[in-house]
Design a protein around this motif. Structure first.
Motif, short mmCIF file in Angstrom:
data_model
loop_
_atom_site.label_atom_id
_atom_site.label_comp_id
_atom_site.label_asym_id
_atom_site.label_seq_id
_atom_site.Cartn_x
_atom_site.Cartn_y
_atom_site.Cartn_z
N CYS A 136 0.82 -1.22 0.00
CA CYS A 136 0.00 0.00 0.00
C CYS A 136 0.85 1.27 0.00
CB CYS A 136 -0.91 0.03 1.23
SG CYS A 136 -2.19 -1.22 1.21
N ASN A 137 1.95 1.23 0.76
CA ASN A 137 2.77 2.43 0.92
C ASN A 137 4.14 2.30 0.25
OD1 ASN A 137 0.85 3.91 2.60
ND2 ASN A 137 1.26 2.32 4.11
N GLY A 147 -3.22 -2.86 6.52
CA GLY A 147 -2.70 -3.58 7.67
C GLY A 147 -2.21 -4.99 7.38
N GLN A 148 -2.28 -5.43 6.14
CA GLN A 148 -1.86 -6.79 5.81
C GLN A 148 -0.37 -7.02 6.03
OE1 GLN A 148 -3.77 -9.56 4.77
NE2 GLN A 148 -5.33 -8.21 5.59
N CYS A 149 0.41 -5.98 6.06
CA CYS A 149 1.86 -6.10 6.21
C CYS A 149 2.30 -6.10 7.67
CB CYS A 149 2.55 -4.96 5.48
SG CYS A 149 2.01 -3.34 6.08
S1 FES Z 1 -0.84 -1.17 4.82
FE1 FES Z 1 -1.47 -2.42 3.18
S2 FES Z 1 0.27 -3.63 2.73
FE2 FES Z 1 0.93 -2.31 4.29
#
Ligand code: FES
Length: 83
Positions: free
Chosen positions: A6-7, A39-41
C-alpha cells in the motif's frame, strides 16, 4: 522486496529503520507509515523486529567486530587427535 504494498515500503527500509532504533510496530508506523492502510503487512513487518523470525540476521550483523572471536583452524592431524 516490498513489505508494505500500500505504501511501497521495502524490506530494506524496514531493516534500516530497525537498525536506527525502531523497536516495535508503532515505531515502524510512525517512521515509515507501514501498516497504516490495509494492515496486511503488520505481521511481516513485526517479524523483522527484535525477537522476530527475521531478526536473527540483524542481530548477527550488529555484532561489533571486537566481539567476534577468531578460532584457529585445526590441521588434519589435530582433528584426528580430537576425534
Ligand atoms: S498497509 Fe497495506 S500492505 Fe501495508
Amino acid at each position: 522486496m516490498y513489505i508494505c504494498v500500500c505504501n511501497a515500503i521495502s524490506e530494506r527500509q524496514v531493516q534500516e529503520a530497525i537498525a536506527q532504533g525502531a523497536a516495535d510496530l508503532g515505531d515502524l508506523q510512525a517512521q515509515l507509515g507501514i501498516a497504516t492502510c490495509c494492515g496486511q503487512c503488520a505481521d511481516t513487518a513485526t517479524d523483522y523486529l527484535p525477537g522476530g523470525r527475521y531478526a536473527v540476521e540483524h542481530v548477527s550483523e550488529a555484532v561489533a567486530p571486537e566481539r567476534v572471536v577468531q578460532a584457529p583452524l585445526l590441521s588434519s592431524v589435530e582433528i584426528r587427535r580430537v576425534a
